[in-house]
Design a protein around this motif. Structure first.
Motif, PDB file in Angstrom:
ATOM      1  N   PRO A 133       0.714  -1.560  -0.122  1.00  0.00           N
ATOM      2  CA  PRO A 133       0.284  -0.193  -0.135  1.00  0.00           C
ATOM      3  C   PRO A 133       0.820   1.034   0.079  1.00  0.00           C
ATOM      4  O   PRO A 133       1.947   1.118   0.350  1.00  0.00           O
ATOM      5  N   VAL A 138      -6.151   3.592   0.773  1.00  0.00           N
ATOM      6  CA  VAL A 138      -6.632   3.983   1.513  1.00  0.00           C
ATOM      7  C   VAL A 138      -8.566   4.020   0.774  1.00  0.00           C
ATOM      8  O   VAL A 138      -9.700   4.092   0.955  1.00  0.00           O
ATOM      9  N   ARG A 139      -8.239   4.773  -0.084  1.00  0.00           N
ATOM     10  CA  ARG A 139      -8.691   5.940  -1.026  1.00  0.00           C
ATOM     11  C   ARG A 139      -9.561   5.237  -2.086  1.00  0.00           C
ATOM     12  O   ARG A 139     -10.638   5.225  -2.516  1.00  0.00           O
ATOM     13  N   LEU A 141      -8.846   1.907  -1.847  1.00  0.00           N
ATOM     14  CA  LEU A 141      -9.528  -0.028  -1.493  1.00  0.00           C
ATOM     15  C   LEU A 141     -11.807   0.551  -1.068  1.00  0.00           C
ATOM     16  O   LEU A 141     -11.800   0.757  -0.306  1.00  0.00           O
TER      17      LEU A 141
END
Length: 181
Positions: A133, A138-139, A141
């Motif tokens: 990652p 996170v944006r 996933l």
């Protein structure tokens, strides 16, 4: 191609007018194979195939594969156009970062694929990559990128050629999965 030895990084350029590329042979093979596959060699004269590059993306720390979910719900491997002056492996790494927020490293060759999309015929060189990652992961996933166990990834991919490429990658990383059917 020569074996490495201690001190060769200094010795090779001076004595042999050679540049040392410190990478594993399967990585070098994958990079060269992609360039040959996407080159005009072996293609009919006047071919309008647009070269692209992509990858089967493996996250070794999670033992999962990252798949891209398109806006119409298909699961595919990440890929994109080879930009001017860009090598195919650079395209694959860039696309994985842009489309998934993952930092990728080439570990092998997966194969090629061809498709027609919006009236354009495309030839895609696929690599096998290890990824981790990045800051933007996170944006992506659970929005346009999902992680799957190997067997689930095979089942979720929407297109047969992508499933074949994933199976090739599974064999390379030693995680063969029996296919149903």
């Amino acid at each position: 191609v020569v074996p490495r030895w201690e001190g060769d990084a200094n010795f090779m350029p001076i004595l042999a007018n050679t540049m040392v590329l410190p990478e594993l042979i399967p990585v070098t093979y994958a990079k060269l194979r992609a360039e040959l596959e996407l080159s005009l060699l072996g293609r009919p004269e006047g071919s309008r195939l647009v070269p692209q590059a992509g990858a089967v993306v493996y996250l070794p720390n999670e033992a999962k594969f990252a798949l891209r979910r398109t806006s119409d719900g298909h699961y595919v491997l990440p890929k994109g156009h080879v930009e001017a002056g860009e090598a195919a492996w650079q395209t694959a790494v860039r696309e994985i970062d842009e489309e998934m927020g993952l930092r990728a490293e080439i570990i092998g060759w997966a194969g090629t694929g061809a498709l027609s999309f919006k009236g354009t015929d495309r030839l895609i060189a696929y690599f096998v990559v290890n990824a981790e990652p990045g800051p933007e992961f996170v944006r992506h996933l659970n929005d346009d990128t999902d992680l799957f166990e190997p067997a689930d990834a095979l089942a979720m991919l929407s297109f047969e050629n992508d499933r074949h490429l994933l199976q090739t990658a599974l064999e390379q990383i030693g995680q063969g999965v029996e296919r149903a059917g």
